[in-house]
Design a protein around this motif. Structure first.
Motif, PDB file in Angstrom:
ATOM      1  N   ASP A 120     -49.287  29.076  39.545  1.00 26.34           N
ATOM      2  CA  ASP A 120     -47.881  29.018  39.137  1.00 26.34           C
ATOM      3  C   ASP A 120     -47.513  30.070  38.101  1.00 26.34           C
ATOM      4  N   SER A 121     -48.518  30.637  37.437  1.00 29.35           N
ATOM      5  CA  SER A 121     -48.188  31.579  36.361  1.00 29.35           C
ATOM      6  C   SER A 121     -47.796  32.963  36.900  1.00 29.35           C
ATOM      7  N   ILE A 122     -47.958  33.166  38.192  1.00 29.52           N
ATOM      8  CA  ILE A 122     -47.669  34.509  38.721  1.00 29.52           C
ATOM      9  C   ILE A 122     -46.189  34.665  39.060  1.00 29.52           C
ATOM     10  N   ASP A 123     -45.605  35.680  38.461  1.00 24.94           N
ATOM     11  CA  ASP A 123     -44.211  36.013  38.747  1.00 24.94           C
ATOM     12  C   ASP A 123     -44.224  37.178  39.747  1.00 24.94           C
ATOM     13  N   ALA A 125     -41.965  39.029  41.035  1.00 28.66           N
ATOM     14  CA  ALA A 125     -41.162  40.227  40.708  1.00 28.66           C
ATOM     15  C   ALA A 125     -41.946  41.123  39.750  1.00 28.66           C
ATOM     16  N   ARG A 126     -42.645  40.503  38.793  1.00 29.38           N
ATOM     17  CA  ARG A 126     -43.429  41.292  37.825  1.00 29.38           C
ATOM     18  C   ARG A 126     -44.584  42.007  38.516  1.00 29.38           C
ATOM     19  N   LEU A 127     -45.200  41.287  39.436  1.00 28.52           N
ATOM     20  CA  LEU A 127     -46.323  41.873  40.179  1.00 28.52           C
ATOM     21  C   LEU A 127     -45.839  43.068  41.008  1.00 28.52           C
ATOM     22  N   MET A 128     -44.699  42.906  41.683  1.00 29.45           N
ATOM     23  CA  MET A 128     -44.170  43.989  42.514  1.00 29.45           C
ATOM     24  C   MET A 128     -43.784  45.181  41.635  1.00 29.45           C
ATOM     25  N   HIS A 129     -43.273  44.884  40.434  1.00 25.19           N
ATOM     26  CA  HIS A 129     -42.880  45.955  39.518  1.00 25.19           C
ATOM     27  C   HIS A 129     -44.119  46.773  39.126  1.00 25.19           C
ATOM     28  N   TRP A 130     -45.233  46.086  38.865  1.00 21.84           N
ATOM     29  CA  TRP A 130     -46.471  46.812  38.508  1.00 21.84           C
ATOM     30  C   TRP A 130     -46.913  47.691  39.681  1.00 21.84           C
ATOM     31  N   LYS A 131     -46.838  47.127  40.876  1.00 24.95           N
ATOM     32  CA  LYS A 131     -47.281  47.886  42.069  1.00 24.95           C
ATOM     33  C   LYS A 131     -46.398  49.127  42.277  1.00 24.95           C
ATOM     34  N   GLU A 132     -45.085  48.973  42.004  1.00 30.03           N
ATOM     35  CA  GLU A 132     -44.190  50.134  42.153  1.00 30.03           C
ATOM     36  C   GLU A 132     -44.470  51.173  41.064  1.00 30.03           C
ATOM     37  N   LEU A 179     -55.005  46.226  37.968  1.00 29.42           N
ATOM     38  CA  LEU A 179     -54.348  45.032  37.432  1.00 29.42           C
ATOM     39  C   LEU A 179     -55.226  43.836  37.771  1.00 29.42           C
ATOM     40  N   PHE A 180     -55.614  43.096  36.747  1.00 28.45           N
ATOM     41  CA  PHE A 180     -56.424  41.889  36.966  1.00 28.45           C
ATOM     42  C   PHE A 180     -55.515  40.696  36.715  1.00 28.45           C
ATOM     43  N   LEU A 181     -55.391  39.823  37.727  1.00 31.78           N
ATOM     44  CA  LEU A 181     -54.497  38.684  37.520  1.00 31.78           C
ATOM     45  C   LEU A 181     -55.029  37.409  38.145  1.00 31.78           C
ATOM     46  N   PRO A 182     -54.548  36.224  37.669  1.00 29.26           N
ATOM     47  CA  PRO A 182     -53.605  36.052  36.557  1.00 29.26           C
ATOM     48  C   PRO A 182     -54.269  35.619  35.245  1.00 29.26           C
ATOM     49  N   ASP A 183     -55.571  35.363  35.209  1.00 33.03           N
ATOM     50  CA  ASP A 183     -56.133  34.715  34.018  1.00 33.03           C
ATOM     51  C   ASP A 183     -56.587  35.735  32.966  1.00 33.03           C
ATOM     52  N   LYS A 184     -55.902  35.725  31.813  1.00 35.76           N
ATOM     53  CA  LYS A 184     -56.213  36.732  30.787  1.00 35.76           C
ATOM     54  C   LYS A 184     -57.577  36.478  30.138  1.00 35.76           C
ATOM     55  N   PHE A 185     -57.980  35.198  30.041  1.00 35.66           N
ATOM     56  CA  PHE A 185     -59.274  34.917  29.392  1.00 35.66           C
ATOM     57  C   PHE A 185     -60.430  35.354  30.302  1.00 35.66           C
ATOM     58  N   LEU A 186     -60.332  34.987  31.577  1.00 39.37           N
ATOM     59  CA  LEU A 186     -61.362  35.413  32.535  1.00 39.37           C
ATOM     60  C   LEU A 186     -61.410  36.947  32.598  1.00 39.37           C
ATOM     61  N   GLY A 187     -60.210  37.577  32.623  1.00 34.63           N
ATOM     62  CA  GLY A 187     -60.151  39.040  32.699  1.00 34.63           C
ATOM     63  C   GLY A 187     -60.863  39.671  31.532  1.00 34.63           C
ATOM     64  N   VAL A 202     -57.620  48.930  32.561  1.00 36.48           N
ATOM     65  CA  VAL A 202     -57.423  47.611  33.185  1.00 36.48           C
ATOM     66  C   VAL A 202     -56.276  46.868  32.492  1.00 36.48           C
ATOM     67  N   ASP A 203     -55.249  46.543  33.250  1.00 32.66           N
ATOM     68  CA  ASP A 203     -54.147  45.725  32.717  1.00 32.66           C
ATOM     69  C   ASP A 203     -54.458  44.263  33.017  1.00 32.66           C
ATOM     70  N   LEU A 204     -54.355  43.447  31.970  1.00 31.62           N
ATOM     71  CA  LEU A 204     -54.584  42.006  32.167  1.00 31.62           C
ATOM     72  C   LEU A 204     -53.244  41.298  32.231  1.00 31.62           C
ATOM     73  N   TYR A 205     -53.032  40.554  33.282  1.00 27.36           N
ATOM     74  CA  TYR A 205     -51.854  39.697  33.392  1.00 27.36           C
ATOM     75  C   TYR A 205     -52.029  38.591  32.346  1.00 27.36           C
ATOM     76  N   ASP A 206     -50.922  38.015  31.847  1.00 26.94           N
ATOM     77  CA  ASP A 206     -51.148  37.070  30.745  1.00 26.94           C
ATOM     78  C   ASP A 206     -51.061  35.596  31.148  1.00 26.94           C
ATOM     79  N   GLY A 207     -51.575  35.270  32.336  1.00 24.61           N
ATOM     80  CA  GLY A 207     -51.608  33.869  32.763  1.00 24.61           C
ATOM     81  C   GLY A 207     -52.813  33.139  32.179  1.00 24.61           C
ATOM     82  N   PHE A 208     -52.760  31.822  32.233  1.00 18.29           N
ATOM     83  CA  PHE A 208     -53.909  31.028  31.797  1.00 18.29           C
ATOM     84  C   PHE A 208     -53.870  29.658  32.460  1.00 18.29           C
ATOM     85  N   CYS A 209     -55.013  28.993  32.456  1.00 19.37           N
ATOM     86  CA  CYS A 209     -55.090  27.632  32.989  1.00 19.37           C
ATOM     87  C   CYS A 209     -54.844  26.670  31.833  1.00 19.37           C
ATOM     88  N   HIS A 210     -53.918  25.741  32.022  1.00 17.72           N
ATOM     89  CA  HIS A 210     -53.541  24.869  30.898  1.00 17.72           C
ATOM     90  C   HIS A 210     -54.694  23.943  30.480  1.00 17.72           C
TER      91      HIS A 210
END
Ligand code: 13P
Ligand code: SF4
Length: 351
Positions: A120-123, A125-132, A179-187, A202-210
């Motif tokens: 659920d943490s993946i947006d 639009a943000r992912l597509m923006h990084w790819k562009e 780009l490593f996604l979505p878990d910033k701690f694992l990344g 390496v760009d880390l996405y800033d998602g996490f598991c609650h």
């Protein structure tokens, strides 16, 4: 592991999971569970279904499954099977991964439709923006993503092989952004474990598991104060993971006996370790798996709060219902599945 006789469920669940799920395994409830289990076994046999369960599932689901494991282990397992049906006890993205791998060879059903906070943490639009922004960039997605995200990824990884996949992707794509996604701690833990020469690529996405984010320094300190002789098994999704790893690497951590491991990595490590006592820094279900595998060793949950309510949406009753009604089938749009398969295959070929 030998299947556990139904007559032993009450004693075994209370011995190995009484503290994990207090009050759950009463005589009456366990007796109902064993009746349900009989019907599940009969139906699974009749429908030629393979029941598989993730390490975080309730004990009764781990016991009824023909295979219990982590996301990578279960993916590899189903990839080798020829059964026409799989009943997958885990969260939705895991069922999707199994379906992607098995394609038209098998139908995949799930007892419920549990989500995952990482998915659920993946947006999008943000992912597509990084790819562009980085058209020749490389996207590595953790297996905890939906099929649509996997389909636009170059590689998939799991917590067991994230550092290996990062190394492989960096070597195969020198100088390119990753780009490593979505878990910033694992990344962040995986970068430390990898041989990557330039981590700034390496760009880390800033998602996490609650669930794992709550396993921070305080939870660790409290557990360590209680069991100072124990080895610490830490899942890299934990909130404490990157900081704790940095301190261990600098040699100034109070927990020099800390090991950063995927769920299956914890099984392998504990089996080989000379230590007798362990603190299990991940979801509670893992403690049951470890205790059942190694009855001569002692495993403590890191915190009573480490429970994933998504994983726990699956129950034996719902599994029976799924076998009776064929209600929740995992389906994936064929083009999405084809592209997701490419990224998964790339991961499976790296081992
Ligand atoms: P594993 O890859 O270790 O199975 O972990 C999956 C998961 O959801 C961890 O929270
Ligand atoms: Fe997702 Fe976290 Fe639950 Fe694992 S423990 S399934 S990452 S929400």
């Amino acid at each position: 592991m030998q299947p556990l006789a139904l007559k032993d469920w009450y004693e075994t669940f209370n011995r190995n999971a009484g503290d994990l799920y207090p009050g759950r395994y009463t005589r009456e409830y366990t007796s109902r569970l064993t009746d349900t289990a009989r019907r599940v076994r009969e139906l699974a046999q009749r429908k030629r279904s393979l029941i598989v369960a993730h390490n975080y599932q309730f004990p009764e689901l781990q016991e009824i499954a023909v295979e219990v494991g982590d996301s990578l282990g279960l993916s590899r397992y189903v990839a080798k099977q020829t059964a026409p049906r799989v009943d997958f006890c885990g969260v939705w993205f895991m069922g999707e991964t199994a379906k992607t791998i098995m394609g038209e060879r098998a139908k995949v059903y799930m007892p419920d439709k549990p989500g995952c906070s990482l998915v659920d943490s993946i947006d999008r639009a943000r992912l597509m923006h990084w790819k562009e922004s980085f058209p020749d960039g490389v996207v590595i997605s953790y297996v905890n993503t939906d099929a649509a995200t996997k389909a636009i990824s170059d590689y998939i990884c799991t917590s067991r092989n994230a550092a290996q996949v990062l190394d492989h992707a960096a070597k195969a794509n020198p100088g390119k952004r990753i780009l490593f996604l979505p878990d910033k701690f694992l990344g962040s833990v995986s970068i430390s474990q990898s041989e990557i020469v330039d981590p700034s690529l390496v760009d880390l996405y800033d998602g996490f598991c609650h669930v794992h984010a709550k396993i921070g320094e305080t939870a660790l300190e409290e557990a360590f104060d209680r069991y100072p002789e124990a080895e610490l098994l830490i899942h890299p999704e934990c909130g404490c993971a990157s900081h704790c790893m940095a301190r261990v690497m600098q040699g100034n951590s109070p927990y020099q006996k800390a090991f950063f491991l995927s769920t299956e990595g914890m099984v392998h490590h504990a089996a080989r370790s000379g230590a007798r006592e362990f603190i299990v820094g991940t979801e509670m279900g893992m403690v049951y798996r470890l205790r059942r595998r190694m009855p001569d060793k002692v495993f403590h949950p890191v915190s009573p709060e480490a429970v994933c309510e998504y994983m726990k949406m699956n129950t034996l009753e719902k599994l029976l219902d799924s076998l009776e009604q064929d209600r929740i089938e995992v389906t994936i749009e064929p083009e999405t599945a084809r592209k997701a398969q490419l990224a998964i295959d790339r991961m499976l070929s790296i081992q």
